[in-house]
Design an enzyme around this catalytic site. Structure first.
Site, PDB file in Angstrom:
ATOM      1  N   GLY B 180      -5.319   1.056  -3.331  1.00  0.00           N
ATOM      2  CA  GLY B 180      -4.351   0.319  -2.521  1.00  0.00           C
ATOM      3  C   GLY B 180      -2.976   0.253  -3.137  1.00  0.00           C
ATOM      4  O   GLY B 180      -2.665   1.004  -4.066  1.00  0.00           O
ATOM      5  N   LEU B 206      -8.629   6.139   2.531  1.00  0.00           N
ATOM      6  CA  LEU B 206      -7.519   6.003   1.598  1.00  0.00           C
ATOM      7  C   LEU B 206      -8.007   5.882   0.149  1.00  0.00           C
ATOM      8  O   LEU B 206      -8.870   5.064  -0.153  1.00  0.00           O
ATOM      9  CB  LEU B 206      -6.705   4.751   1.974  1.00  0.00           C
ATOM     10  CG  LEU B 206      -5.379   4.591   1.241  1.00  0.00           C
ATOM     11  CD1 LEU B 206      -4.404   5.684   1.641  1.00  0.00           C
ATOM     12  CD2 LEU B 206      -4.790   3.218   1.515  1.00  0.00           C
ATOM     13  N   ASP B 207      -7.435   6.698  -0.729  1.00  0.00           N
ATOM     14  CA  ASP B 207      -7.740   6.663  -2.165  1.00  0.00           C
ATOM     15  C   ASP B 207      -9.204   6.999  -2.469  1.00  0.00           C
ATOM     16  O   ASP B 207      -9.674   6.735  -3.584  1.00  0.00           O
ATOM     17  CB  ASP B 207      -7.399   5.288  -2.785  1.00  0.00           C
ATOM     18  CG  ASP B 207      -5.932   4.915  -2.624  1.00  0.00           C
ATOM     19  OD1 ASP B 207      -5.102   5.829  -2.517  1.00  0.00           O
ATOM     20  OD2 ASP B 207      -5.628   3.720  -2.590  1.00  0.00           O
ATOM     21  N   GLU B 208      -9.901   7.574  -1.499  1.00  0.00           N
ATOM     22  CA  GLU B 208     -11.318   7.858  -1.710  1.00  0.00           C
ATOM     23  C   GLU B 208     -11.628   9.360  -1.717  1.00  0.00           C
ATOM     24  O   GLU B 208     -12.782   9.754  -1.821  1.00  0.00           O
ATOM     25  CB  GLU B 208     -12.165   7.186  -0.610  1.00  0.00           C
ATOM     26  CG  GLU B 208     -12.114   5.675  -0.616  1.00  0.00           C
ATOM     27  CD  GLU B 208     -12.850   5.053  -1.792  1.00  0.00           C
ATOM     28  OE1 GLU B 208     -13.679   5.736  -2.411  1.00  0.00           O
ATOM     29  OE2 GLU B 208     -12.576   3.880  -2.097  1.00  0.00           O
TER      30      GLU B 208
END
Lengths: 263, 263, 263, 263
Positions: B180, B206-208
């Site tokens: 995040g 997101l961010d994964e």
């Protein structure tokens, strides 16, 4: 420092300081030799008044008075073996009057280094009983630091509350990544390129206490979970032993769930 | 390899392999020079039959055919400046036919390196419109890799779906810690002793996405949030530029939300 | 690989390769399971003919046949303790049938781990005699790897010549910086910002043998020489134990005074 | 500190100290805000008397007065591009009034960042003449720090003598390993497992000046000399920019061919 120099003619060996501008707090650590003939006790009394005036929180530790450390261990012995070897080599300035294991595996090493070993297995339902016995032993042996050398039992909030900033644990991940159990498995699943280990003071919130030290190591796709476990052991040894040494040398201040490490 | 050597007299320049024992999968990357007079097209057709027989997933990339890369940028220019300097120095074997910014800050650097700059600001409500324009430009310039050089807009799932494993992002933390926004602030609050950066392929989560590269740097209590931001920039440059170079050199395979990096 | 797959139906577990373009040499390591019923001896005979045809240098190692390792030690026991703990934990796949010390300090650890300890002090003038006795013991115990775990005696060229790429040493500096004795003192004098340690095969040229592994650690002006010595011990443990493990797993090829490490 | 607090009501922002017990020397750096209405000039005069009494060496630097830095460059532009980008991003608190190149390659970057570029090629025999011209420019532009951003000419002892601890160089090896030219080639030949870079103050002894910062990166047998050169560029950028920043922030003390870095 003014105070020390002006009134006591003390020899300042080392001074470190840190400011947290956001919180408006100032931290200082001074290592000094009191001048001849001045009792350290007298210094403490005198300083208490100064500290009260300026609303300081302070502690005075005599370097000649060694910490008394209890190691907790389960079945994985690499941290135990490492700490004991450092202890014997004079790297850790403390006494280790006892070792407590919930498994018997560490007993041989304890005997080799001449340290009493207490086997207190935790079975279903008797954790409170075992913790009471642990507490009794810690009091009996006048312990002031507990080191969880890969102790695989979670201590109760009640236990932890009695040892604030006096229990050091090593978690086998780069916190806050991979809290909880089986962090190497989680790291493998996520496909990270570095694994880590973290030493921290234990608080009631699992894996959430103030971090003391962290380190990492590169891994590749060729590394299986057992490889991560093996590589991680080297990290665990290093971050735990550093944390213990720094605690013993009074190099760690903690506030606001963080630590300040004085070099 | 058998196939290459036996039938084509190819000169194998480099071969790397990886096995995922758990999944029962085998990965291989072979860099080879086709023998004189053999059209690479012919090789592809021939290999397709072999691959089908053994149920392999495969791609054939001609090293002479350069990737066409579009850089997305916002206001922080350190990754952009770094990638362009490496590009000019010949470190990144690609074409960069355009740069897209949601802010105009990157325009000067783009001009200096002689690359068209498209300023597509995203205002409330028109993100879908801007993404459509971005897509149009990517098609027009025949782009096959999008690099988010600290692009501070989240791309929609629809956008991302069209560029599987063709969008590389840099996240300014050691993922999965501090997903995040404002990861340096979160790292500061948690009191970590190392900060990190992560480059990864962008997925709808997101961010994964699959992690390509990570690196870390030591911080101390003396480091303020601006210090973390400054130190982190060095990490971001390094992990992003490595990821881009590896992608360009076809060194990255991805599967199961992980990457395999062939040295 | 062709050969293995085609004729023997071997299951290739891992394959690694390296090319030295400058020297025009190719290196390969293949880990395989022979198919049922095929004697490995037969494979060796068959492969010898292939190797001769292509002028390959090769060795065939059976993973079931464990290395027999002798540790040499002096007064500093940290590497000895570390290797023995790893050995007991199953990290080092070998037999350690004996330990030789020119000081008696290691005897306790040897006993604890149940390994015969031979105390062979070197006094003025009798080094040749001691080395003859060492050689006799190595033969008697059928040793094929000697690990100098901070053994502070220089072995003669004659001794070394009998154990080519079979003696592993750890030097307490980042070679080639600070060859010779007292490297931490030299590092302190030079004011370096990182200290290192190096594991290498021993050759007749002191500190000049093929490097196997190196690692470094940050130091500051606050670190005294004893601090460097202490920090360095952590490096020495790690680089020596990695070198030993890689040797035991047949991961090291050496040529031209360099090593190739197969992951 | 006493003095500051007692007489001037100064606000101490940061204080660091270091003791060299062996040499019996004490080092201190204090960052402070003078109290309102107190001219810093007055402070200097007053402190000079105190310093004389205690035989201190001291300097007083006004943080508002920025360093004036000249960058020297040759053909490799990665350090130049990196420093200029950091400069523009506000990471380096200084003025860069000119850039001097013995090749013209850096001129484009200089123009982009709006900095005068002086091309002073060194041809056989005219080095003394070129150095005189360099000195004239440094005086004309009131420079107080020279940064050799991969400047491939050796400065004469006469030149260096005029800028004690005011010339910062980056050497592309982990000094003291691989002094002299072509360190990456030497590192490759020696088969090291890590390469490094070192920033240092320039003295008359080539590569022997006080080390400011060092860093290293892992390499493998797969890395060719061009790979080492490429990887090394990332190290050079980082160690040089750190050294420059620390110098600009008055964080470096030097004595006895060593540096003390105040965090």
């Amino acid at each position: 420092m003014n105070f020390l120099v002006a009134e006591y003619d003390a020899n300042i060996l080392h001074a470190g300081q840190h400011q947290d501008a956001e919180l408006g707090r100032f931290f200082m650590r001074i290592e000094f030799e009191p001048s001849a003939g001045l009792p350290i006790q007298h210094f403490g009394e005198r300083f208490a008044r100064v500290a009260a005036e300026f609303q300081m929180r302070w502690t005075l530790a005599e370097s000649g008075k060694r910490h008394r450390v209890c190691l907790f261990v389960s079945q994985h012995l690499h941290c135990l073996a490492d700490l004991l070897q450092r202890y014997k080599a004079g790297e850790l300035d403390c006494e280790i009057p006892l070792i407590i294991g919930n498994h018997a595996d560490g007993e041989g090493l304890a005997q080799f280094y001449g340290i009493p070993f207490h086997h207190l297995p935790v079975r279903n339902g008797d954790k409170a009983f075992v913790e009471a016995e642990q507490q009794r032993l810690l009091r009996e042996y006048d312990v002031d630091l507990v080191v969880l050398a890969r102790y695989m039992q979670i201590l109760s909030a009640e236990f932890v509350a009695q040892w604030p900033a006096q229990i050091i644990n090593v978690h086998h991940s780069f916190l806050p990544a991979f809290v909880g159990s089986k962090p190497y498995h989680a790291a493998f699943q996520r496909g990270v390129k570095l694994i880590g280990a973290t030493s921290h003071y234990v608080t009631a919130d699992l894996d959430e206490g103030p971090i003391i030290e962290q380190d990492v190591m590169r891994v590749t796709q060729g590394d299986t979970i057992p490889d991560l476990v093996r590589k991680g052991r080297d990290l665990e040894r290093v971050v735990l032993s550093r944390a213990v040494r720094w605690h013993l040398e009074h190099r760690i201040l903690h506030y606001d769930n963080k630590t300040v490490i004085f070099d």
